[in-house]
Write a protein that holds these residues in place. Structure first.
Motif, PDB file in Angstrom:
ATOM      1  N   ARG A 119      21.839  27.393  55.879  1.00  0.00           N
ATOM      2  CA  ARG A 119      21.762  27.853  57.273  1.00  0.00           C
ATOM      3  C   ARG A 119      22.423  29.214  57.436  1.00  0.00           C
ATOM      4  NH1 ARG A 119      22.758  30.349  61.196  1.00  0.00           N
ATOM      5  NH2 ARG A 119      23.227  29.611  63.269  1.00  0.00           N
ATOM      6  N   ASN A 120      23.577  29.378  56.835  1.00  0.00           N
ATOM      7  CA  ASN A 120      24.321  30.639  56.959  1.00  0.00           C
ATOM      8  C   ASN A 120      23.613  31.806  56.283  1.00  0.00           C
ATOM      9  OD1 ASN A 120      26.311  29.411  58.489  1.00  0.00           O
ATOM     10  ND2 ASN A 120      27.590  28.963  56.708  1.00  0.00           N
ATOM     11  N   ALA A 121      22.788  31.511  55.298  1.00  0.00           N
ATOM     12  CA  ALA A 121      22.032  32.562  54.615  1.00  0.00           C
ATOM     13  C   ALA A 121      20.678  32.821  55.269  1.00  0.00           C
ATOM     14  CB  ALA A 121      21.828  32.172  53.146  1.00  0.00           C
ATOM     15  N   PHE A 122      20.322  32.011  56.255  1.00  0.00           N
ATOM     16  CA  PHE A 122      19.005  32.072  56.892  1.00  0.00           C
ATOM     17  C   PHE A 122      18.859  33.335  57.729  1.00  0.00           C
ATOM     18  CE2 PHE A 122      15.506  30.828  59.585  1.00  0.00           C
ATOM     19  CZ  PHE A 122      14.748  29.987  58.782  1.00  0.00           C
ATOM     20  N   ASP A 123      17.770  34.032  57.529  1.00  0.00           N
ATOM     21  CA  ASP A 123      17.459  35.256  58.276  1.00  0.00           C
ATOM     22  C   ASP A 123      16.386  34.922  59.306  1.00  0.00           C
ATOM     23  OD1 ASP A 123      16.610  37.732  59.213  1.00  0.00           O
ATOM     24  OD2 ASP A 123      16.439  38.627  57.221  1.00  0.00           O
ATOM     25  N   THR A 124      16.739  34.987  60.590  1.00  0.00           N
ATOM     26  CA  THR A 124      15.785  34.618  61.639  1.00  0.00           C
ATOM     27  C   THR A 124      14.649  35.629  61.800  1.00  0.00           C
ATOM     28  OG1 THR A 124      17.139  35.667  63.353  1.00  0.00           O
ATOM     29  CG2 THR A 124      17.510  33.313  62.950  1.00  0.00           C
TER      30      THR A 124
ATOM     31  N   GLU B  95      14.212  17.785  61.046  1.00  0.00           N
ATOM     32  CA  GLU B  95      13.256  18.046  59.967  1.00  0.00           C
ATOM     33  C   GLU B  95      11.856  18.261  60.541  1.00  0.00           C
ATOM     34  OE1 GLU B  95      10.747  15.766  56.528  1.00  0.00           O
ATOM     35  OE2 GLU B  95      12.043  14.618  57.866  1.00  0.00           O
ATOM     36  N   GLN B  96      11.449  17.426  61.487  1.00  0.00           N
ATOM     37  CA  GLN B  96      10.113  17.558  62.069  1.00  0.00           C
ATOM     38  C   GLN B  96       9.962  18.872  62.823  1.00  0.00           C
ATOM     39  OE1 GLN B  96       9.758  13.873  64.238  1.00  0.00           O
ATOM     40  NE2 GLN B  96       8.932  12.804  62.467  1.00  0.00           N
ATOM     41  N   ARG B  97      10.994  19.300  63.526  1.00  0.00           N
ATOM     42  CA  ARG B  97      10.928  20.600  64.214  1.00  0.00           C
ATOM     43  C   ARG B  97      10.792  21.739  63.200  1.00  0.00           C
ATOM     44  NH1 ARG B  97      15.291  18.194  67.418  1.00  0.00           N
ATOM     45  NH2 ARG B  97      14.357  17.396  69.312  1.00  0.00           N
ATOM     46  N   LEU B  98      11.528  21.626  62.110  1.00  0.00           N
ATOM     47  CA  LEU B  98      11.420  22.641  61.059  1.00  0.00           C
ATOM     48  C   LEU B  98      10.013  22.650  60.470  1.00  0.00           C
ATOM     49  CD1 LEU B  98      12.501  24.741  59.064  1.00  0.00           C
ATOM     50  CD2 LEU B  98      13.392  22.848  57.678  1.00  0.00           C
ATOM     51  N   ARG B  99       9.481  21.476  60.212  1.00  0.00           N
ATOM     52  CA  ARG B  99       8.142  21.406  59.634  1.00  0.00           C
ATOM     53  C   ARG B  99       7.118  22.069  60.551  1.00  0.00           C
ATOM     54  NH1 ARG B  99       7.234  15.803  57.501  1.00  0.00           N
ATOM     55  NH2 ARG B  99       7.373  15.364  59.717  1.00  0.00           N
ATOM     56  N   VAL B 100       7.243  21.877  61.854  1.00  0.00           N
ATOM     57  CA  VAL B 100       6.341  22.534  62.810  1.00  0.00           C
ATOM     58  C   VAL B 100       6.499  24.044  62.725  1.00  0.00           C
ATOM     59  CG1 VAL B 100       5.887  22.899  65.272  1.00  0.00           C
ATOM     60  CG2 VAL B 100       6.155  20.578  64.389  1.00  0.00           C
TER      61      VAL B 100
ATOM     62  N   GLU C 174      14.483  24.316  51.056  1.00  0.00           N
ATOM     63  CA  GLU C 174      15.723  23.601  50.758  1.00  0.00           C
ATOM     64  C   GLU C 174      16.202  22.802  51.971  1.00  0.00           C
ATOM     65  OE1 GLU C 174      20.331  24.247  49.310  1.00  0.00           O
ATOM     66  OE2 GLU C 174      18.986  25.968  49.318  1.00  0.00           O
ATOM     67  N   LEU C 175      16.200  23.441  53.135  1.00  0.00           N
ATOM     68  CA  LEU C 175      16.612  22.742  54.347  1.00  0.00           C
ATOM     69  C   LEU C 175      15.693  21.562  54.632  1.00  0.00           C
ATOM     70  CD1 LEU C 175      17.553  25.829  56.505  1.00  0.00           C
ATOM     71  CD2 LEU C 175      19.113  23.969  55.869  1.00  0.00           C
ATOM     72  N   HIS C 176      14.407  21.773  54.463  1.00  0.00           N
ATOM     73  CA  HIS C 176      13.460  20.688  54.685  1.00  0.00           C
ATOM     74  C   HIS C 176      13.729  19.533  53.720  1.00  0.00           C
ATOM     75  CE1 HIS C 176       9.648  18.479  54.283  1.00  0.00           C
ATOM     76  NE2 HIS C 176       9.659  18.598  55.596  1.00  0.00           N
ATOM     77  N   ALA C 177      13.928  19.838  52.456  1.00  0.00           N
ATOM     78  CA  ALA C 177      14.141  18.789  51.454  1.00  0.00           C
ATOM     79  C   ALA C 177      15.412  17.984  51.744  1.00  0.00           C
ATOM     80  CB  ALA C 177      14.211  19.402  50.053  1.00  0.00           C
TER      81      ALA C 177
ATOM     82  N   PRO D  45      12.580  34.864  57.682  1.00  0.00           N
ATOM     83  CA  PRO D  45      13.006  33.586  57.087  1.00  0.00           C
ATOM     84  C   PRO D  45      12.563  33.483  55.624  1.00  0.00           C
ATOM     85  CG  PRO D  45      11.937  33.225  59.199  1.00  0.00           C
ATOM     86  CD  PRO D  45      11.728  34.660  58.851  1.00  0.00           C
ATOM     87  N   GLN D  46      13.492  33.103  54.801  1.00  0.00           N
ATOM     88  CA  GLN D  46      13.226  32.990  53.374  1.00  0.00           C
ATOM     89  C   GLN D  46      12.586  31.630  53.082  1.00  0.00           C
ATOM     90  OE1 GLN D  46      16.082  33.521  55.044  1.00  0.00           O
ATOM     91  NE2 GLN D  46      17.580  34.626  53.803  1.00  0.00           N
ATOM     92  N   PRO D  47      11.389  31.633  52.489  1.00  0.00           N
ATOM     93  CA  PRO D  47      10.700  30.367  52.200  1.00  0.00           C
ATOM     94  C   PRO D  47      11.550  29.387  51.385  1.00  0.00           C
ATOM     95  CG  PRO D  47       9.227  32.216  51.847  1.00  0.00           C
ATOM     96  CD  PRO D  47      10.598  32.793  52.098  1.00  0.00           C
TER      97      PRO D  47
END
Length: 126
Positions: free
Chosen positions: A37-42, A80-85, A52-55, A45-47
């Motif tokens: 999360r801390n490395a996430f660029d809004t 997880e479902q929100r992320l998947r969307v 990793e977050l999804h898994a 976003p890095q695939p």
């Protein structure tokens, strides 16, 4: 040959051990979520971080209830479902990612505090 009650006792003892191991692994698992999360660029976003977050969220969602963490599993599944969307769209506004990350932050903070307690603002628990 074991009697039914001896086999049951052994099963529940083994399950209690697995529950304890799951609980002990939660801080490390949540640490992985926080690091990604801390490395996430809004903006870009890095695939690999999304995957990793999804898994991790998918694993938490699937295994939590088995180990006595029903609310944790339910909330992990929601996030997880929100992320998947979000992952299905070609482009997502940075504000949408920021809103999702805020939900993720609340989830991690809650789970680190007491993952068996009521989830903040969860009307389904009423």
């Amino acid at each position: 040959m074991q009697t039914g009650s001896a086999a049951d006792a052994e099963f529940f003892e083994r399950l209690a051990e697995l529950n304890d191991r799951f609980a002990a692994s939660l801080p490390q698992t949540l640490g992985r979520v926080s690091a990604a999360r801390n490395a996430f660029d809004t903006v870009r976003p890095q695939p690999e971080l999304m995957e990793e977050l999804h898994a991790v969220l998918h694993t938490l969602a699937g295994s939590s209830a088995t180990f006595g963490f029903r609310i944790l599993g339910h909330q992990a599944r929601n996030i997880e479902q929100r992320l998947r969307v979000l992952m299905t769209f070609d482009a997502v506004a940075p504000e949408e990612w920021a809103a999702w990350l805020a939900e993720l932050d609340m989830f991690v903070a809650w789970a680190l505090r007491d993952p068996k307690d009521a989830y903040p603002n969860d009307e389904s628990a009423i």
